[in-house]
Scaffold this active site. Structure first.
Site, short mmCIF file in Angstrom:
data_model
loop_
_atom_site.label_atom_id
_atom_site.label_comp_id
_atom_site.label_asym_id
_atom_site.label_seq_id
_atom_site.Cartn_x
_atom_site.Cartn_y
_atom_site.Cartn_z
N GLN A 1 -5.05 -14.77 -30.57
CA GLN A 1 -5.70 -13.71 -31.34
C GLN A 1 -6.19 -12.56 -30.46
O GLN A 1 -6.75 -11.60 -30.96
CB GLN A 1 -6.88 -14.27 -32.15
CG GLN A 1 -6.49 -15.33 -33.16
CD GLN A 1 -5.71 -14.78 -34.34
OE1 GLN A 1 -5.64 -13.56 -34.55
NE2 GLN A 1 -5.11 -15.65 -35.12
N ASP B 1 -6.57 -20.32 -25.46
CA ASP B 1 -5.73 -20.00 -26.62
C ASP B 1 -5.88 -18.50 -26.84
O ASP B 1 -6.91 -18.04 -27.34
CB ASP B 1 -6.21 -20.82 -27.83
CG ASP B 1 -5.55 -20.36 -29.12
OD1 ASP B 1 -4.72 -19.43 -29.09
OD2 ASP B 1 -5.87 -20.94 -30.17
N LYS C 1 2.52 -13.27 -33.75
CA LYS C 1 1.26 -12.58 -34.02
C LYS C 1 1.19 -11.24 -33.29
O LYS C 1 0.27 -10.47 -33.50
CB LYS C 1 0.08 -13.46 -33.62
CG LYS C 1 -0.10 -14.69 -34.51
CD LYS C 1 -1.44 -15.33 -34.27
CE LYS C 1 -1.54 -16.78 -34.68
NZ LYS C 1 -1.37 -17.04 -36.10
N HIS D 1 -9.13 -23.31 -33.40
CA HIS D 1 -8.00 -23.52 -34.31
C HIS D 1 -7.53 -24.96 -34.07
O HIS D 1 -7.60 -25.46 -32.94
CB HIS D 1 -6.91 -22.52 -33.93
CG HIS D 1 -5.73 -22.48 -34.84
ND1 HIS D 1 -4.77 -23.46 -34.85
CD2 HIS D 1 -5.34 -21.56 -35.77
CE1 HIS D 1 -3.84 -23.15 -35.73
NE2 HIS D 1 -4.15 -22.01 -36.32
N CYS E 1 -6.87 -23.21 -40.65
CA CYS E 1 -6.63 -24.19 -39.57
C CYS E 1 -7.85 -24.35 -38.67
O CYS E 1 -7.71 -24.55 -37.46
CB CYS E 1 -5.40 -23.85 -38.74
SG CYS E 1 -3.89 -23.81 -39.71
#
Lengths: 154, 432
Positions: B226, B223, B249, B146, B388
């Site tokens: 997700q 990261d 999220k 991303h 993104c």
């Protein structure tokens, strides 16, 4: 007609499939010429547009790009609409098309103005969808910028 | 990925119905009365009542500035704020001292990148040596990142003279480790990568990447945006040095996220945003800084949102992340079946191994924006564009894809409706 069908009218789908002005063309040496590259960063749509100005007349518009059916069809319709027109007319058409895109699906009260847009009036349905207005305006933004770059406006 | 050994069953139909009833927004209709089919949870999730109520309750009953003030409200606000930190920490297996509140995951990743920058400029004293970069040092990312886990590292390289390197991805969108020893070298100082791709849904080979970084003494930055909302995640067990994730999220509010950092690293890291609340002693000439996590929390914090994030973590924890993951595994199986529709091509793994319920795809002859519009007309919300992740799209030769993504409240019936609507898209545009 559903909102979706109002947006994707046959005339728009036809232009998207067989766009006018697709493929960049060089202007004759004695004409003014300007080129502009515009990007819609939210969806990655891109257009490179070249304008050929003979005196105060838009003699030709050519472009290449990739994008959704709305952006492709709008560039195609615009090419047809402005070619052969005087710069002052083109500025008026640009203003009317922007008004149409700001109408939230209501269209324009001024029937003459709408008539002047020709096939571009079919984009009324697009103005109901805020996220898609930028798609319809991409080609117009490139035209305006390339005219400015051509020096024909000064 | 960390999962428990005994796999508990997925959510029952009754439980799933109860979960959905907890999300007011899922009950609304769109586009002329159609029930909403929300398949855009990878962009942002919807929020359960407990989260909405926690924010209202904070403002109605406890609102005050935290970590200051001698009054009862200040005590209660501080307690709620720190309890939320403990809840978020527990949710990812960390100690509360290892969780820094940030405005979101992007801010968390930038925080780490700017801490390197400040250390390189000489801040942080001897303790910050691990964060000091020299020209020619290398920072490694992947082609699947991303932009939030790519651009801050590009900028850090530009500021310090470090060199950005990256792992490519294979035709399934999985990180290609075949040249790991050429990508991660003695000059590598940071290896930053996404736990789960927000485009392909593919899980990164975390163990291999952490091992490669450790071999050369590089720090790892994960990261986890997700993964944390969809899998049981134990960050210390994964062995990463830093991780970033956002509340919005994972059923929480916007405007808040967390940076996880191993305690010794947070203690050695110089501050980034400076000002009130992050100091020890301030004179006109200089300032000493508070220990972490406060060192990285300058200014008035997003207290109500942090409280909401804590409640979201608890809500998910009580449901059981192993069961959430099992439910979403079933949804992933349903989602990848879009690949069976003529003219639809999945960008990313077409199988269900090591992937989550996020599927991006292209429809031959129809632009993603147009695909999304037709689905929207049926009440089905998907994301269109590059999500993104422009380099990953470029890798696959497409400017845009459409993406359907699930969350704990998504049902298999919704995905079936989505597939049925998607099957009609090419006919709508007269493409055969």
């Amino acid at each position: 007609m559903s909102s979706l069908e109002q947006m994707y009218q046959q005339v728009i789908l036809d232009h998207a499939k067989r766009p006018h002005g697709h493929g960049l063309v060089d202007a004759p040496a004695d004409h003014r010429s300007g080129e502009s590259h515009q990007v819609n960063p939210t969806c990655g749509d891109e257009i490179t547009l070249r304008v050929d100005v003979d005196g105060s007349t838009v003699a030709g518009v050519s472009w290449e790009g990739q994008g959704c059916s709305i952006s492709q069809a709008s560039a195609s319709v615009m090419t047809e609409l402005v070619t052969g027109h005087d710069l002052a007319d083109v500025a008026r058409l640009d203003a009317v098309f922007h008004d149409l895109m700001s109408s939230r699906g209501k269209g324009l009260d001024d029937d003459d103005a709408l008539d002047a847009l020709g096939d571009a009036s079919a984009f009324t349905g697009v103005s109901q969808y805020p996220a898609r207005i930028k798609c319809a305006l991409l080609g117009w933004a490139a035209l305006k910028d390339s005219l400015a770059r051509s020096g024909a406006l000064s | 990925m960390t999962t428990t050994d005994t796999v508990r069953p997925s959510l029952t139909a009754t439980e799933l119905a109860a979960v959905r009833a907890d999300f007011p927004l899922l009950g609304r209709t769109v586009r002329g009365g159609r029930p909403l089919v929300y398949l855009d949870s990878a962009a942002t999730s919807q929020k359960p009542n407990v989260v909405l109520e926690a924010e209202v309750d904070f403002y109605e009953q406890r609102n005050a500035a935290v970590h200051r003030g001698a009054h009862q409200l200040a005590e209660e606000a501080t307690e709620a704020f720190e309890d939320a930190r403990a809840a978020v920490a527990a949710f990812v297996g960390a100690d509360e001292g290892e969780i820094v509140w940030t405005p979101g995951a992007t801010a968390a990743l930038n925080l780490v990148a700017y801490a390197f920058s400040n250390a390189t400029a000489g801040r942080g004293g001897a303790a910050a040596e691990r964060f000091r970069l020299a020209p020619g040092d290398e920072i490694v990312v992947t082609e699947a990142e991303h932009h939030a886990n790519l651009v801050p590292w590009q900028e850090l390289c530009a500021r310090t003279g470090a060199v950005l390197r990256w792992f490519g991805v294979d035709d399934d969108g999985r990180i290609d480790l075949s040249d790991v020893d050429r990508v991660v070298t003695d000059r590598t100082r940071v290896v930053a990568f996404g736990h789960v791709s927000n485009v392909t849904g593919a899980l990164a080979p975390v163990a291999e990447l952490v091992a490669a970084a450790r071999r050369v003494g590089a720090l790892t930055v994960l990261d986890a945006c997700q993964s944390v909302p969809h899998l049981p995640v134990d960050l210390p067990a994964l062995g990463v040095d830093f991780a970033a994730f956002s509340a919005h999220k994972m059923l929480g509010p916007t405007g808040v996220g967390a940076l996880y950092g191993r305690r010794e690293l947070l203690e050695a890291m110089p501050p980034v945003t400076t000002g009130g609340s992050m100091v020890e002693v301030v004179t006109m000439a200089e300032t000493t800084y508070a220990p972490p996590p406060q060192r990285f929390e300058a200014g008035t914090q997003m207290v109500a949102q942090a409280v909401g994030m804590g409640v979201a973590a608890q809500w998910l924890g009580e449901l059981g992340m192993d069961r959430v993951a099992q439910h979403e595994r079933e949804l992933a199986t349903e989602l990848v079946r879009v690949g069976e529709i003529p003219g639809v091509r999945i960008v990313g793994p077409a199988d269900t191994r090591d992937r989550l319920a996020v599927v991006s795809f292209v429809v031959d002859g129809v632009h993603a924006h147009d695909v999304g519009q037709v689905l929207d007309d049926r009440g089905i919300a998907v994301r269109v564009g590059h999500h993104c992740a422009q380099p990953l799209h470029r890798r696959f030769g497409v400017a845009a894809t459409a993406r359907a993504s699930a969350s704990v409240y998504t049902t298999a019936e919704e995905i079936a409706q989505f597939r049925e609507a998607l099957a009609g898209v090419r006919a709508f545009f007269g493409v055969d």
